[in-house]
Design a protein around this motif. Structure first.
Motif, PDB file in Angstrom:
ATOM      1  N   SER A  39      14.630 -54.541  12.150  1.00 32.23           N
ATOM      2  CA  SER A  39      14.890 -53.202  12.702  1.00 32.23           C
ATOM      3  C   SER A  39      13.586 -52.429  12.858  1.00 32.23           C
ATOM      4  CB  SER A  39      15.849 -52.429  11.800  1.00 32.23           C
ATOM      5  OG  SER A  39      17.064 -53.129  11.702  1.00 32.23           O
ATOM      6  N   THR A  40      12.653 -52.668  11.952  1.00 31.14           N
ATOM      7  CA  THR A  40      11.341 -52.014  12.073  1.00 31.14           C
ATOM      8  C   THR A  40      10.679 -52.437  13.382  1.00 31.14           C
ATOM      9  OG1 THR A  40      11.140 -52.059   9.673  1.00 31.14           O
ATOM     10  CG2 THR A  40       9.111 -51.708  10.910  1.00 31.14           C
ATOM     11  N   LEU A  41      10.716 -53.731  13.678  1.00 28.85           N
ATOM     12  CA  LEU A  41      10.129 -54.226  14.925  1.00 28.85           C
ATOM     13  C   LEU A  41      10.862 -53.651  16.136  1.00 28.85           C
ATOM     14  CD1 LEU A  41       8.133 -56.068  16.381  1.00 28.85           C
ATOM     15  CD2 LEU A  41       9.754 -57.945  16.102  1.00 28.85           C
ATOM     16  N   ALA A  42      12.188 -53.560  16.041  1.00 34.76           N
ATOM     17  CA  ALA A  42      12.967 -52.974  17.148  1.00 34.76           C
ATOM     18  C   ALA A  42      12.501 -51.534  17.402  1.00 34.76           C
ATOM     19  CB  ALA A  42      14.461 -52.999  16.805  1.00 34.76           C
ATOM     20  N   LEU A  43      12.292 -50.789  16.315  1.00 33.67           N
ATOM     21  CA  LEU A  43      11.853 -49.397  16.460  1.00 33.67           C
ATOM     22  C   LEU A  43      10.422 -49.320  16.993  1.00 33.67           C
ATOM     23  CD1 LEU A  43      13.555 -48.187  13.197  1.00 33.67           C
ATOM     24  CD2 LEU A  43      13.888 -47.100  15.430  1.00 33.67           C
ATOM     25  N   GLN A  44       9.588 -50.283  16.630  1.00 32.71           N
ATOM     26  CA  GLN A  44       8.215 -50.301  17.148  1.00 32.71           C
ATOM     27  C   GLN A  44       8.209 -50.603  18.644  1.00 32.71           C
ATOM     28  OE1 GLN A  44       6.706 -53.189  14.253  1.00 32.71           O
ATOM     29  NE2 GLN A  44       5.198 -51.670  13.628  1.00 32.71           N
ATOM     30  N   ILE A  45       9.033 -51.559  19.052  1.00 32.71           N
ATOM     31  CA  ILE A  45       9.124 -51.886  20.485  1.00 32.71           C
ATOM     32  C   ILE A  45       9.591 -50.662  21.257  1.00 32.71           C
ATOM     33  CG2 ILE A  45      10.450 -53.256  22.174  1.00 32.71           C
ATOM     34  CD1 ILE A  45      10.222 -55.635  20.288  1.00 32.71           C
ATOM     35  N   GLU A  46      10.603 -49.988  20.715  1.00 31.29           N
ATOM     36  CA  GLU A  46      11.134 -48.777  21.332  1.00 31.29           C
ATOM     37  C   GLU A  46      10.040 -47.703  21.419  1.00 31.29           C
ATOM     38  OE1 GLU A  46      13.414 -47.366  22.891  1.00 31.29           O
ATOM     39  OE2 GLU A  46      13.254 -45.257  22.327  1.00 31.29           O
ATOM     40  N   HIS A  47       9.310 -47.520  20.323  1.00 25.79           N
ATOM     41  CA  HIS A  47       8.267 -46.485  20.277  1.00 25.79           C
ATOM     42  C   HIS A  47       7.180 -46.774  21.319  1.00 25.79           C
ATOM     43  CE1 HIS A  47       5.519 -43.534  18.550  1.00 25.79           C
ATOM     44  NE2 HIS A  47       4.574 -44.444  18.717  1.00 25.79           N
ATOM     45  N   ASN A  48       6.699 -48.012  21.343  1.00 28.30           N
ATOM     46  CA  ASN A  48       5.588 -48.348  22.253  1.00 28.30           C
ATOM     47  C   ASN A  48       5.986 -48.218  23.717  1.00 28.30           C
ATOM     48  OD1 ASN A  48       4.191 -48.850  19.982  1.00 28.30           O
ATOM     49  ND2 ASN A  48       4.008 -51.062  20.253  1.00 28.30           N
ATOM     50  N   ARG A  49       7.215 -48.587  24.014  1.00 25.95           N
ATOM     51  CA  ARG A  49       7.647 -48.490  25.410  1.00 25.95           C
ATOM     52  C   ARG A  49       7.937 -47.040  25.801  1.00 25.95           C
ATOM     53  NH1 ARG A  49       7.607 -53.255  24.359  1.00 25.95           N
ATOM     54  NH2 ARG A  49       7.733 -55.019  25.793  1.00 25.95           N
ATOM     55  N   SER A  50       8.562 -46.303  24.911  1.00 29.54           N
ATOM     56  CA  SER A  50       8.877 -44.917  25.303  1.00 29.54           C
ATOM     57  C   SER A  50       7.599 -44.081  25.353  1.00 29.54           C
ATOM     58  CB  SER A  50       9.948 -44.293  24.409  1.00 29.54           C
ATOM     59  OG  SER A  50       9.528 -44.283  23.090  1.00 29.54           O
ATOM     60  N   ILE A  70      19.644 -48.534  23.801  1.00 29.73           N
ATOM     61  CA  ILE A  70      19.647 -49.118  22.458  1.00 29.73           C
ATOM     62  C   ILE A  70      21.085 -49.291  21.987  1.00 29.73           C
ATOM     63  CG2 ILE A  70      18.799 -48.882  20.095  1.00 29.73           C
ATOM     64  CD1 ILE A  70      16.654 -47.049  21.121  1.00 29.73           C
ATOM     65  N   PHE A  71      21.431 -50.530  21.719  1.00 31.10           N
ATOM     66  CA  PHE A  71      22.764 -50.838  21.184  1.00 31.10           C
ATOM     67  C   PHE A  71      22.635 -51.218  19.715  1.00 31.10           C
ATOM     68  CE2 PHE A  71      23.478 -52.362  25.691  1.00 31.10           C
ATOM     69  CZ  PHE A  71      24.445 -51.426  26.023  1.00 31.10           C
ATOM     70  N   THR A  72      23.646 -50.884  18.943  1.00 32.57           N
ATOM     71  CA  THR A  72      23.723 -51.392  17.582  1.00 32.57           C
ATOM     72  C   THR A  72      25.178 -51.484  17.183  1.00 32.57           C
ATOM     73  OG1 THR A  72      22.846 -51.194  15.338  1.00 32.57           O
ATOM     74  CG2 THR A  72      23.620 -49.178  16.376  1.00 32.57           C
ATOM     75  N   ARG A  73      25.385 -52.083  16.020  1.00 37.04           N
ATOM     76  CA  ARG A  73      26.758 -52.150  15.515  1.00 37.04           C
ATOM     77  C   ARG A  73      26.702 -52.223  13.987  1.00 37.04           C
ATOM     78  NH1 ARG A  73      32.257 -54.757  17.483  1.00 37.04           N
ATOM     79  NH2 ARG A  73      33.248 -54.360  15.495  1.00 37.04           N
ATOM     80  N   ASP A  74      27.416 -51.300  13.347  1.00 27.81           N
ATOM     81  CA  ASP A  74      27.532 -51.317  11.877  1.00 27.81           C
ATOM     82  C   ASP A  74      26.198 -51.258  11.150  1.00 27.81           C
ATOM     83  OD1 ASP A  74      30.284 -51.377  11.978  1.00 27.81           O
ATOM     84  OD2 ASP A  74      30.399 -53.563  11.920  1.00 27.81           O
ATOM     85  N   ASP A  75      25.305 -50.406  11.624  1.00 28.98           N
ATOM     86  CA  ASP A  75      24.062 -50.189  10.870  1.00 28.98           C
ATOM     87  C   ASP A  75      24.414 -49.467   9.566  1.00 28.98           C
ATOM     88  OD1 ASP A  75      20.798 -49.821  11.641  1.00 28.98           O
ATOM     89  OD2 ASP A  75      21.554 -48.498  10.073  1.00 28.98           O
ATOM     90  N   ARG A  76      23.669 -49.759   8.509  1.00 28.01           N
ATOM     91  CA  ARG A  76      23.945 -49.113   7.206  1.00 28.01           C
ATOM     92  C   ARG A  76      23.816 -47.592   7.271  1.00 28.01           C
ATOM     93  NH1 ARG A  76      21.054 -53.464   5.984  1.00 28.01           N
ATOM     94  NH2 ARG A  76      19.204 -52.239   6.380  1.00 28.01           N
ATOM     95  N   ILE A 107      17.584 -52.871  23.855  1.00 24.45           N
ATOM     96  CA  ILE A 107      17.424 -53.334  22.474  1.00 24.45           C
ATOM     97  C   ILE A 107      18.824 -53.450  21.878  1.00 24.45           C
ATOM     98  CG2 ILE A 107      16.706 -52.548  20.170  1.00 24.45           C
ATOM     99  CD1 ILE A 107      14.174 -51.422  21.519  1.00 24.45           C
ATOM    100  N   ALA A 108      19.090 -54.569  21.239  1.00 26.06           N
ATOM    101  CA  ALA A 108      20.394 -54.731  20.569  1.00 26.06           C
ATOM    102  C   ALA A 108      20.127 -55.140  19.125  1.00 26.06           C
ATOM    103  CB  ALA A 108      21.230 -55.788  21.275  1.00 26.06           C
ATOM    104  N   ASP A 109      20.359 -54.185  18.203  1.00 33.43           N
ATOM    105  CA  ASP A 109      20.128 -54.497  16.784  1.00 33.43           C
ATOM    106  C   ASP A 109      21.456 -54.923  16.149  1.00 33.43           C
ATOM    107  OD1 ASP A 109      18.416 -54.807  14.604  1.00 33.43           O
ATOM    108  OD2 ASP A 109      18.808 -52.798  13.839  1.00 33.43           O
ATOM    109  N   GLU A 110      21.358 -55.570  14.992  1.00 35.27           N
ATOM    110  CA  GLU A 110      22.527 -56.122  14.296  1.00 35.27           C
ATOM    111  C   GLU A 110      23.326 -56.984  15.282  1.00 35.27           C
ATOM    112  OE1 GLU A 110      22.479 -55.765  11.149  1.00 35.27           O
ATOM    113  OE2 GLU A 110      21.459 -53.862  10.785  1.00 35.27           O
ATOM    114  N   ALA A 123      17.029 -58.738  21.350  1.00 35.60           N
ATOM    115  CA  ALA A 123      18.133 -58.724  20.379  1.00 35.60           C
ATOM    116  C   ALA A 123      17.567 -59.058  18.994  1.00 35.60           C
ATOM    117  CB  ALA A 123      19.182 -59.754  20.781  1.00 35.60           C
ATOM    118  N   PHE A 124      18.085 -58.373  17.987  1.00 38.86           N
ATOM    119  CA  PHE A 124      17.603 -58.539  16.614  1.00 38.86           C
ATOM    120  C   PHE A 124      18.792 -58.824  15.713  1.00 38.86           C
ATOM    121  CE2 PHE A 124      14.844 -55.830  18.958  1.00 38.86           C
ATOM    122  CZ  PHE A 124      13.567 -56.170  18.559  1.00 38.86           C
ATOM    123  N   GLY A 125      18.672 -59.837  14.874  1.00 39.12           N
ATOM    124  CA  GLY A 125      19.798 -60.086  13.971  1.00 39.12           C
ATOM    125  C   GLY A 125      19.533 -61.209  12.995  1.00 39.12           C
ATOM    126  N   ILE A 126      20.388 -61.252  11.963  1.00 37.31           N
ATOM    127  CA  ILE A 126      20.298 -62.372  11.031  1.00 37.31           C
ATOM    128  C   ILE A 126      21.014 -63.568  11.664  1.00 37.31           C
ATOM    129  CG2 ILE A 126      20.006 -61.047   8.922  1.00 37.31           C
ATOM    130  CD1 ILE A 126      22.937 -61.195   8.369  1.00 37.31           C
TER     131      ILE A 126
END
Ligand SMILES: Nc1ncnc2c1ncn2[C@@H]1O[C@H](COP(=O)(O)OP(=O)(O)O)[C@@H](O)[C@H]1O
Ligand SMILES: Cc1cn([C@H]2C[C@H](O)[C@@H](COP(=O)(O)O)O2)c(=O)[nH]c1=O
Length: 215
Positions: A16-27, A35-41, A84-87, A112-115
């Motif tokens: 998620s840190t990398l996802a946020l960095q990618i988002e930051h650098n591009r914006s 940005i999509f996500t599902r069930d973030d803590r 960006i799609a996290d989780e 996309a980012f996920g386990i």
């Protein structure tokens, strides 16, 4: 050429840190992401990292068509220079197919980012589909470590520090939750032996393994 990239790893390895960095650098360069996500803590509609960063995101619902959502957004004058799609492990197989279509038909990069695997070391359906469809699968550079110091490759679910192997595939939670249901990243050897930090500590303290004084 736009790509579907799957950044995968264990829990707590910095996805998620990398996802946020990618988002930051591009914006920072004037690009606009979807940005999509599902069930973030951190709660509904949030993409959060353990480093304390958080951003708003579209919470993906069961059965939602992500390709149609993007087409709708664009046809109403919205912008989406990248996705960006996290989780992403929580997305359905169909939704991963829709993300691949976003790349191929709309010419938009999708990150996309996920386990990859669950607490039983079985693939999540969404992650399986990503492995099948992604142009690239990237393993994160910062290693999460098992308590023994080896690279952590597996996710264990724990109750009171003890690894469990029964239960629903999806239970939102965090590492370092000693008292309740939590997670711990382990190397394969210790995942196979179901040996968490707590059980290893208990075994080391057990009288059975204390040195026997000479008679
Ligand atoms: N207090 C801290 N100081 C420095 N780095 C930290 C701290 N807490 C967490 N991290 C880093 O954040 C990573 C977890 O990031 P996160 O994006 O939440 O992981 P993931 O999305 O893969 O579960 C940890 O592996 C660690 O490198
Ligand atoms: C192994 C495993 C994990 N989960 C959940 C626990 C967390 O809410 C997320 C992973 O988030 P992270 O940002 O990568 O730490 O997945 C689950 O539901 N089932 C599992 O087997």
């Amino acid at each position: 050429m736009p790509e579907l990239v799957f950044f995968s790893g264990t829990m707590d390895c910095g996805k998620s840190t990398l996802a946020l960095q990618i988002e930051h650098n591009r914006s920072a360069r004037g690009l606009q992401g979807m940005i999509f996500t599902r069930d973030d803590r951190a709660g509904e509609g949030k993409l959060s990292s353990r480093l304390g960063l958080v951003t708003d995101a579209v919470e993906v619902e069961d059965g939602q068509d992500l390709y149609a959502y993007l087409v709708d957004h664009l046809s109403q004058g919205g912008r989406a220079d990248y996705v960006i799609a996290d989780e992403a492990q929580f997305l359905a197989e169909d939704q991963i197919d829709q993300l691949a279509r976003v790349v191929d038909d709309l010419d938009i990069d999708v990150y996309a980012f996920g386990i990859t695997t669950d607490f039983r070391s079985k693939l999540f359906p969404g992650s399986q589909r990503l492995v099948e469809l992604a142009d690239r699968v990237e393993v994160l550079q910062v290693e999460a470590l098992c308590w023994c110091g080896a690279r952590a490759t597996h996710n264990a679910r724990t109750v009171g520090g003890v690894m469990v192997v029964e239960g629903a595939q999806v239970v939102v939670g965090d590492v370092d939750q000693a008292d309740t249901i939590g997670y711990e990243v382990l190397c394969r050897r210790h995942h196979r032996r179901r040996m968490t930090a707590a059980t290893a500590r208990a075994a080391a303290l057990s009288p059975d393994v204390l040195p026997v004084p000479p008679a």
